[in-house]
Enzyme design. Structure first.
Site, PDB file in Angstrom:
ATOM      1  N   ALA A   1       3.838  -1.304   4.031  1.00 53.34           N
ATOM      2  CA  ALA A   1       3.028  -2.310   4.744  1.00 53.34           C
ATOM      3  C   ALA A   1       3.263  -3.730   4.234  1.00 53.34           C
ATOM      4  CB  ALA A   1       1.538  -1.946   4.690  1.00 53.34           C
ATOM      5  N   GLY A   2       4.505  -4.042   3.912  1.00 51.04           N
ATOM      6  CA  GLY A   2       4.826  -5.380   3.418  1.00 51.04           C
ATOM      7  C   GLY A   2       4.580  -6.458   4.463  1.00 51.04           C
ATOM      8  N   GLY A   3       4.902  -6.189   5.713  1.00 59.43           N
ATOM      9  CA  GLY A   3       4.650  -7.160   6.779  1.00 59.43           C
ATOM     10  C   GLY A   3       3.154  -7.375   6.958  1.00 59.43           C
TER      11      GLY A   3
ATOM     12  N   ASP B   1      -2.184  -1.921   9.841  1.00 55.06           N
ATOM     13  CA  ASP B   1      -2.368  -1.872   8.384  1.00 55.06           C
ATOM     14  C   ASP B   1      -2.881  -3.188   7.807  1.00 55.06           C
ATOM     15  OD1 ASP B   1      -1.492   0.758   8.188  1.00 55.06           O
ATOM     16  OD2 ASP B   1       0.589   0.190   7.802  1.00 55.06           O
TER      17      ASP B   1
ATOM     18  N   GLY C   1       7.580   1.572   4.572  1.00 61.13           N
ATOM     19  CA  GLY C   1       6.364   2.391   4.543  1.00 61.13           C
ATOM     20  C   GLY C   1       5.352   1.861   3.547  1.00 61.13           C
TER      21      GLY C   1
ATOM     22  N   PRO D   1       9.539  -4.372  -0.462  1.00 59.60           N
ATOM     23  CA  PRO D   1      10.649  -3.960   0.399  1.00 59.60           C
ATOM     24  C   PRO D   1      10.232  -3.886   1.875  1.00 59.60           C
ATOM     25  CG  PRO D   1      10.491  -2.535  -1.511  1.00 59.60           C
ATOM     26  CD  PRO D   1       9.289  -3.408  -1.546  1.00 59.60           C
ATOM     27  N   VAL D   2      11.208  -4.105   2.750  1.00 56.72           N
ATOM     28  CA  VAL D   2      10.959  -4.216   4.195  1.00 56.72           C
ATOM     29  C   VAL D   2      11.268  -2.886   4.892  1.00 56.72           C
ATOM     30  CG1 VAL D   2      11.715  -5.471   6.268  1.00 56.72           C
ATOM     31  CG2 VAL D   2      11.498  -6.673   4.081  1.00 56.72           C
ATOM     32  N   ALA D   3      10.499  -2.550   5.938  1.00 57.31           N
ATOM     33  CA  ALA D   3      10.676  -1.284   6.682  1.00 57.31           C
ATOM     34  C   ALA D   3      10.686  -0.103   5.721  1.00 57.31           C
ATOM     35  CB  ALA D   3      11.962  -1.305   7.520  1.00 57.31           C
TER      36      ALA D   3
ATOM     37  N   LYS E   1       0.846  -1.205   0.000  1.00 53.60           N
ATOM     38  CA  LYS E   1       0.000   0.000   0.000  1.00 53.60           C
ATOM     39  C   LYS E   1       0.877   1.249   0.000  1.00 53.60           C
ATOM     40  CE  LYS E   1       0.915   1.444   4.336  1.00 53.60           C
ATOM     41  NZ  LYS E   1       1.709   2.627   4.607  1.00 53.60           N
TER      42      LYS E   1
HETATM   43  O1  C5P Z   1       0.127  -1.668  14.407  1.00 49.96           O
HETATM   44  P1  C5P Z   1       1.545  -1.813  13.959  1.00 49.96           P
HETATM   45  O2  C5P Z   1       2.269  -2.900  14.660  1.00 49.96           O
HETATM   46  O3  C5P Z   1       1.693  -1.916  12.469  1.00 49.96           O
HETATM   47  O4  C5P Z   1       2.248  -0.434  14.344  1.00 49.96           O
HETATM   48  C1  C5P Z   1       3.642  -0.359  14.461  1.00 49.96           C
HETATM   49  C2  C5P Z   1       3.986   0.810  15.377  1.00 49.96           C
HETATM   50  O5  C5P Z   1       3.664   2.048  14.722  1.00 49.96           O
HETATM   51  C3  C5P Z   1       3.218   0.866  16.679  1.00 49.96           C
HETATM   52  O6  C5P Z   1       3.839   0.120  17.662  1.00 49.96           O
HETATM   53  C4  C5P Z   1       3.268   2.367  17.014  1.00 49.96           C
HETATM   54  O7  C5P Z   1       4.513   2.717  17.559  1.00 49.96           O
HETATM   55  C5  C5P Z   1       3.200   3.008  15.644  1.00 49.96           C
HETATM   56  N1  C5P Z   1       1.825   3.406  15.279  1.00 49.96           N
HETATM   57  C6  C5P Z   1       1.233   4.490  15.908  1.00 49.96           C
HETATM   58  N2  C5P Z   1      -0.037   4.862  15.570  1.00 49.96           N
HETATM   59  C7  C5P Z   1      -0.709   4.208  14.611  1.00 49.96           C
HETATM   60  C8  C5P Z   1      -0.128   3.109  13.932  1.00 49.96           C
HETATM   61  C9  C5P Z   1       1.154   2.716  14.300  1.00 49.96           C
HETATM   62  O8  C5P Z   1       1.827   5.124  16.787  1.00 49.96           O
HETATM   63  N3  C5P Z   1      -1.933   4.600  14.284  1.00 49.96           N
END
Ligand code: C5P
Length: 305
Positions: free
Chosen positions: A101-103, A137, A99, A95-97, A10
Site C-alpha cells: 500500500a505504498g501508493g 487502503d 502489496g 516498494p511499488v506494486a 502496511k
Molecule cells: O481501491 P484501489 O484503487 O486501491 O483498488 C485497486 C484495485 O484493486 C481495484 O480497482 C480493484 O480491481 C481491486 N480491489 C478489489 N476489491 C477490493 C479492493 C481492491 O477488487 N476490496
C-alpha cells in the site's frame, strides 16, 4: 510554511476475499498492520499544486498529476471547497506494486500534509471519507496501528496489538492488484462449476478469528503464525509461481510464520525479535528470489514532524 509527514507501509496478516460486487470491488475481511517502512510526504506553501518524487523507488511512479499524492490533494481540495495549492515532495522508500500500500501511504500523507497547510481538520476521522474515495487502503494509512478492515478494506476497526518483528521480502517484480483480483474471480468461477466444497474462496463470507485477535494482543507468535492467511495467494501464484519458493525459503531459514501481503508479491516473515529479524533479513537478502529484504517492526503510525 511546510509540513512533513512520514507514512508507514502496511501488511495484511489475514486477507479473506468475498465475491465480486456490482461496483467491481470485492468485500474483504483483513487484518492490517502498519510497519516501520515509511514514505515521506512534504508540502511547501506555493501558489499552484504540483508534485515531485525522489527516493529509492521514485522511477517507478508517475511524476505528474496522476501521482496518488497529487490526486489525493485535489480530492481533498474539492471536498473542502478550497483551492489546491502547494508543492508536494514525495520520498518513495516503500516498494511499488508490492502489496504494501505504498501508493495509499503517499495519498494518506498528502491528505494530512495538505489539510494542515490549508488550515483544515487533519484528524483521521475528518479525512476518512475523502481517503476512502481515493483508494481502498488509504483510510488505514491515516489510522496506522493495527485494524480489521471490512467492505473494500476502508471500514476499519482498530485492534490492540503487541509489538511484532517482521522481514519483508521484496520481489524483483511487481504484481498488479486488479490483475490478481481478476485471477481470483477466474479461480472462484472454476470452483463454482464443481460440486460445493468447503474452503472455496468466494463461497463463505469473510471473517476474522477471535483467537487470532487474542494472540495479536498478547503477542502469541505460534498462534499468530497459525492464523496467517491470504485468499489472494492462489491467484498470485498463478501469475508468479516462484513466490512459493520465496515463502518456503523464509520458512526454511527459521521464520516463525510466512504470509503474502495483500495482492503481493511481498512476502512477510514473522521473526521472534528484532535480532532474529535482522539475521533473517541478511540471509534472505542473499537470495536471488528477493530484490531486497527489510527488517521492520509493527505496529506503527503516521508521524507528523
Ligand atoms: O481501491 P484501489 O484503487 O486501491 O483498488 C485497486 C484495485 O484493486 C481495484 O480497482 C480493484 O480491481 C481491486 N480491489 C478489489 N476489491 C477490493 C479492493 C481492491 O477488487 N476490496
Amino acid at each position: 510554511m511546510s509540513v512533513r509527514v512520514r507514512v508507514p507501509a502496511k501488511i495484511n496478516l489475514t486477507l479473506s476475499v468475498g465475491p465480486l460486487r456490482p461496483d467491481g470491488y470485492h468485500d474483504l475481511m483483513t487484518l492490517f498492520q502498519a510497519v516501520s517502512l515509511f514514505d515521506v510526504v512534504e508540502v511547501h506553501a506555493a501558489d499552484e499544486l504540483r508534485v515531485a518524487v525522489h527516493g529509492r523507488y521514485a522511477d517507478e511512479v508517475p511524476h505528474d498529476a496522476s501521482n496518488l499524492a497529487e490526486r489525493a490533494a485535489r480530492a481533498l481540495a474539492a471536498h473542502a471547497g478550497v483551492e489546491a495549492t502547494g508543492h508536494l515532495r514525495v520520498t518513495k522508500e516503500i516498494p511499488v506494486a508490492a502489496g504494501l500500500a505504498g501508493g495509499s501511504a503517499d495519498a494518506g500523507g498528502a491528505l494530512i500534509a495538505c489539510a494542515r497547510l490549508w488550515g483544515l481538520d487533519a484528524s483521521p476521522a475528518a479525512l476518512l471519507p475523502v481517503a476512502a474515495e481515493v483508494g481502498s487502503d488509504v483510510p488505514f494509512a491515516l489510522l496506522g496501528g493495527a485494524a480489521v478492515g471490512q467492505g473494500r478494506g476502508e471500514r476499519l476497526t482498530p485492534v490492540e496489538a503487541a509489538q511484532l518483528h517482521w522481514v519483508l521480502a521484496v520481489a524483483p517484480f511487481g504484481l498488479s492488484t486488479p490483475e490478481v483480483f481478476r485471477r481470483f474471480d477466474a479461480l472462484s468461477a472454476d470452483d463454482a462449476l464443481r460440486p460445493p466444497a468447503t474452503g472455496s474462496p468466494a463461497a463463505s463470507p469473510p471473517e476474522t478469528d477471535a483467537e487470532l485477535l487474542a494472540a495479536l494482543r498478547s503477542g502469541d507468535l505460534p498462534m499468530i503464525s497459525r492464523h496467517l492467511s491470504n485468499d489472494l495467494l492462489a491467484p498470485a501464484l498463478m501469475l508468479r509461481p516462484e513466490l512459493a519458493e520465496t515463502l518456503e525459503h523464509g520458512t526454511r531459514l527459521g521464520a516463525v510464520g510466512a504470509v503474502l501481503s495483500g495482492s503481493g508479491p511481498t512476502c512477510a516473515f514473522l521473526a521472534t525479535d528484532a535480532h532474529h529479524a535482522a539475521e533473517l533479513a541478511a540471509q534472505l537478502q542473499r537470495s536471488e528470489l528477493c530484490r531486497d529484504a527489510v527488517a521492520v517492526s509493527a505496529p506503527t503510525h503516521v508521524v507528523v514532524d
